[in-house]
Motif scaffolding. Structure first.
Motif, PDB file in Angstrom:
ATOM      1  N   LEU A 115       0.856  -1.174   0.000  1.00  0.00           N
ATOM      2  CA  LEU A 115       0.000   0.000   0.000  1.00  0.00           C
ATOM      3  C   LEU A 115       0.889   1.220   0.000  1.00  0.00           C
ATOM      4  O   LEU A 115       1.855   1.295   0.776  1.00  0.00           O
ATOM      5  CB  LEU A 115      -0.893   0.033   1.247  1.00  0.00           C
ATOM      6  N   GLU A 116       0.583   2.147  -0.867  1.00  0.00           N
ATOM      7  CA  GLU A 116       1.237   3.446  -0.779  1.00  0.00           C
ATOM      8  C   GLU A 116       0.225   4.452  -0.251  1.00  0.00           C
ATOM      9  O   GLU A 116      -0.909   4.507  -0.735  1.00  0.00           O
ATOM     10  CB  GLU A 116       1.781   3.922  -2.123  1.00  0.00           C
ATOM     11  N   ILE A 117       0.627   5.199   0.741  1.00  0.00           N
ATOM     12  CA  ILE A 117      -0.208   6.266   1.272  1.00  0.00           C
ATOM     13  C   ILE A 117       0.365   7.555   0.716  1.00  0.00           C
ATOM     14  O   ILE A 117       1.355   8.096   1.222  1.00  0.00           O
ATOM     15  CB  ILE A 117      -0.215   6.260   2.808  1.00  0.00           C
ATOM     16  N   VAL A 118      -0.215   7.994  -0.389  1.00  0.00           N
ATOM     17  CA  VAL A 118       0.284   9.200  -1.031  1.00  0.00           C
ATOM     18  C   VAL A 118      -0.223  10.418  -0.272  1.00  0.00           C
ATOM     19  O   VAL A 118      -1.214  10.371   0.452  1.00  0.00           O
ATOM     20  CB  VAL A 118      -0.126   9.256  -2.522  1.00  0.00           C
ATOM     21  N   ASP A 119       0.497  11.507  -0.447  1.00  0.00           N
ATOM     22  CA  ASP A 119       0.150  12.735   0.248  1.00  0.00           C
ATOM     23  C   ASP A 119       0.644  13.896  -0.603  1.00  0.00           C
ATOM     24  O   ASP A 119       1.559  13.733  -1.420  1.00  0.00           O
ATOM     25  CB  ASP A 119       0.809  12.764   1.631  1.00  0.00           C
ATOM     26  N   SER A 120       0.049  15.040  -0.425  1.00  0.00           N
ATOM     27  CA  SER A 120       0.485  16.226  -1.150  1.00  0.00           C
ATOM     28  C   SER A 120       0.692  17.356  -0.171  1.00  0.00           C
ATOM     29  O   SER A 120      -0.166  17.616   0.674  1.00  0.00           O
ATOM     30  CB  SER A 120      -0.546  16.637  -2.211  1.00  0.00           C
ATOM     31  N   ARG A 121       1.841  17.989  -0.283  1.00  0.00           N
ATOM     32  CA  ARG A 121       2.083  19.182   0.509  1.00  0.00           C
ATOM     33  C   ARG A 121       1.318  20.371  -0.059  1.00  0.00           C
ATOM     34  O   ARG A 121       1.246  21.431   0.554  1.00  0.00           O
ATOM     35  CB  ARG A 121       3.580  19.497   0.532  1.00  0.00           C
ATOM     36  N   ILE A 122       0.727  20.200  -1.225  1.00  0.00           N
ATOM     37  CA  ILE A 122       0.062  21.302  -1.927  1.00  0.00           C
ATOM     38  C   ILE A 122      -1.432  21.276  -1.619  1.00  0.00           C
ATOM     39  O   ILE A 122      -2.094  20.248  -1.760  1.00  0.00           O
ATOM     40  CB  ILE A 122       0.353  21.225  -3.433  1.00  0.00           C
ATOM     41  N   SER A 123      -1.945  22.407  -1.228  1.00  0.00           N
ATOM     42  CA  SER A 123      -3.313  22.510  -0.726  1.00  0.00           C
ATOM     43  C   SER A 123      -4.330  21.981  -1.730  1.00  0.00           C
ATOM     44  O   SER A 123      -4.304  22.329  -2.913  1.00  0.00           O
ATOM     45  CB  SER A 123      -3.622  23.977  -0.404  1.00  0.00           C
ATOM     46  N   GLY A 124      -5.231  21.123  -1.215  1.00  0.00           N
ATOM     47  CA  GLY A 124      -6.333  20.634  -2.022  1.00  0.00           C
ATOM     48  C   GLY A 124      -5.945  19.734  -3.181  1.00  0.00           C
ATOM     49  O   GLY A 124      -6.746  19.518  -4.090  1.00  0.00           O
ATOM     50  N   TRP A 125      -4.732  19.188  -3.143  1.00  0.00           N
ATOM     51  CA  TRP A 125      -4.263  18.372  -4.271  1.00  0.00           C
ATOM     52  C   TRP A 125      -4.386  19.141  -5.605  1.00  0.00           C
ATOM     53  O   TRP A 125      -4.651  18.548  -6.660  1.00  0.00           O
ATOM     54  CB  TRP A 125      -5.019  17.045  -4.363  1.00  0.00           C
ATOM     55  N   ASP A 126      -4.171  20.435  -5.570  1.00  0.00           N
ATOM     56  CA  ASP A 126      -4.258  21.275  -6.770  1.00  0.00           C
ATOM     57  C   ASP A 126      -2.928  21.194  -7.503  1.00  0.00           C
ATOM     58  O   ASP A 126      -2.089  22.098  -7.426  1.00  0.00           O
ATOM     59  CB  ASP A 126      -4.586  22.716  -6.369  1.00  0.00           C
ATOM     60  N   ILE A 127      -2.718  20.075  -8.214  1.00  0.00           N
ATOM     61  CA  ILE A 127      -1.396  19.802  -8.767  1.00  0.00           C
ATOM     62  C   ILE A 127      -1.420  19.553 -10.269  1.00  0.00           C
ATOM     63  O   ILE A 127      -2.417  19.083 -10.827  1.00  0.00           O
ATOM     64  CB  ILE A 127      -0.733  18.601  -8.071  1.00  0.00           C
ATOM     65  N   THR A 128      -0.294  19.878 -10.874  1.00  0.00           N
ATOM     66  CA  THR A 128       0.037  19.455 -12.225  1.00  0.00           C
ATOM     67  C   THR A 128       1.242  18.520 -12.122  1.00  0.00           C
ATOM     68  O   THR A 128       1.746  18.263 -11.019  1.00  0.00           O
ATOM     69  CB  THR A 128       0.414  20.656 -13.101  1.00  0.00           C
ATOM     70  N   ILE A 129       1.739  18.053 -13.252  1.00  0.00           N
ATOM     71  CA  ILE A 129       2.911  17.183 -13.240  1.00  0.00           C
ATOM     72  C   ILE A 129       4.099  17.888 -12.592  1.00  0.00           C
ATOM     73  O   ILE A 129       4.887  17.278 -11.857  1.00  0.00           O
ATOM     74  CB  ILE A 129       3.253  16.691 -14.671  1.00  0.00           C
ATOM     75  N   VAL A 130       4.237  19.197 -12.787  1.00  0.00           N
ATOM     76  CA  VAL A 130       5.344  19.937 -12.187  1.00  0.00           C
ATOM     77  C   VAL A 130       5.235  19.940 -10.667  1.00  0.00           C
ATOM     78  O   VAL A 130       6.226  19.706  -9.958  1.00  0.00           O
ATOM     79  CB  VAL A 130       5.388  21.379 -12.735  1.00  0.00           C
ATOM     80  N   ASP A 131       4.035  20.166 -10.153  1.00  0.00           N
ATOM     81  CA  ASP A 131       3.847  20.186  -8.705  1.00  0.00           C
ATOM     82  C   ASP A 131       4.152  18.838  -8.070  1.00  0.00           C
ATOM     83  O   ASP A 131       4.845  18.754  -7.050  1.00  0.00           O
ATOM     84  CB  ASP A 131       2.406  20.583  -8.367  1.00  0.00           C
ATOM     85  N   THR A 132       3.622  17.779  -8.640  1.00  0.00           N
ATOM     86  CA  THR A 132       3.792  16.475  -8.004  1.00  0.00           C
ATOM     87  C   THR A 132       5.234  15.985  -8.098  1.00  0.00           C
ATOM     88  O   THR A 132       5.769  15.415  -7.150  1.00  0.00           O
ATOM     89  CB  THR A 132       2.800  15.430  -8.560  1.00  0.00           C
ATOM     90  N   VAL A 133       5.909  16.230  -9.224  1.00  0.00           N
ATOM     91  CA  VAL A 133       7.317  15.852  -9.324  1.00  0.00           C
ATOM     92  C   VAL A 133       8.140  16.606  -8.287  1.00  0.00           C
ATOM     93  O   VAL A 133       8.963  16.024  -7.563  1.00  0.00           O
ATOM     94  CB  VAL A 133       7.851  16.112 -10.741  1.00  0.00           C
ATOM     95  N   ALA A 134       7.940  17.917  -8.197  1.00  0.00           N
ATOM     96  CA  ALA A 134       8.683  18.710  -7.219  1.00  0.00           C
ATOM     97  C   ALA A 134       8.437  18.214  -5.805  1.00  0.00           C
ATOM     98  O   ALA A 134       9.340  18.218  -4.959  1.00  0.00           O
ATOM     99  CB  ALA A 134       8.293  20.184  -7.342  1.00  0.00           C
TER     100      ALA A 134
END
Length: 265
Positions: free
Chosen positions: A136-155
């Motif tokens: 299981l991977e528990i993914v998470d985003s430091r970016i509010s509301g998962w408002d991401i593009t490929i650039v955001d998620t890679v960074a």
């Protein structure tokens, strides 16, 4: 170095340290500048290593068409796995550890040999893989509301959070990764389903992509590395008190709970 790279790295590092979401970082870069995003990721990988944590492998993200549709992207990415990100099978995610977690089920590879070719093939991956395990991977985003593009998620280290490997170990002679079926349940409710073919056609294809991409970026997979090959179905948001169990045919179950009391948001 693009002056925006250390700025974006600092923003994401602060969000991780304070468990407080930040705005997207994509506006700091030219549209679609994935190379700059990987430079941001590299700086924060170095920061985590300098803090004393150990690199134990890599994760591949955005391999499932369903997940790509969920996040509005059209290509895979990768991130780093560290020792402190690993949880025991059947364990619990502590309160306040993550910002906005989601759960996905996948196949993990444990490599018995390194992969150092820029033209790595599925056959190379098969030969280098010592074991498979349900994960299981528990993914998470430091970016509010998962408002991401490929650039955001890679960074953001490919939106990495935590991961769980079951104790089960089988070989690629025992199970064909492309042929497995996956069922993910929250409690007793079926919340995600898929197959090995939902991961770039074959999880071994995903690992070959990763190995080749790393070498072209001056790195490589090593013997002993864990490779999370990518989601086999849609990711599912997690809430306090949730219990998730994934079953992957031929590999078996893997389970994680979320502590009551809330995650930071």
């Amino acid at each position: 170095m693009n002056e925006a790279v250390p700025k974006a790295a600092a923003v994401l590092a602060a969000a991780a340290d304070t468990v407080t979401p930040c705005p997207p970082v994509r506006d700091l870069f030219a549209d679609g500048d994935v190379d700059a995003a990987y430079e941001v990721q590299r700086l924060n990988v170095e920061r985590v290593l300098a803090a004393g944590h150990r690199l134990v492998g890599r994760k591949i993200g955005l391999t499932s068409p369903a997940v790509q549709r969920q996040l509005g992207v059209d290509q895979p990415d990768f991130g780093a796995l560290f020792s402190h990100m690993a949880l025991d099978d059947g364990g619990t995610v502590p309160t306040g550890t993550l910002l906005q977690p989601k759960v996905e089920a996948e196949i993990a590879l444990i490599l018995g040999a390194g992969l150092t070719s820029p033209d790595c093939t599925t056959a190379d991956v098969r030969a280098a893989t010592a074991f498979l395990a349900p994960a299981l991977e528990i993914v998470d985003s430091r970016i509010s509301g998962w408002d991401i593009t490929i650039v955001d998620t890679v960074a953001d280290n490919a939106s990495s959070g935590l991961f769980v490997l079951a104790d089960t170990r089988v070989t690629v002679d025992d199970v064909e990764p492309a042929e497995v079926g996956m069922r993910l349940r929250r409690g007793t409710e079926l919340v995600s389903a898929g197959s090995g073919r939902d991961c770039l056609g074959d999880p071994l294809n995903a690992a070959a992509w990763l190995a080749s991409t790393l070498v072209r970026r001056g790195e490589s997979l090593r013997a002993g590395d864990i490779v999370l090959t990518g989601a086999l179905g849609p990711m599912v948001p997690a809430e306090p008190g949730d219990v998730f169990t994934a079953t992957i045919s031929g590999l078996g179950p893997v389970r994680i709970s979320f502590a009551l009391g809330g995650n930071a948001s």
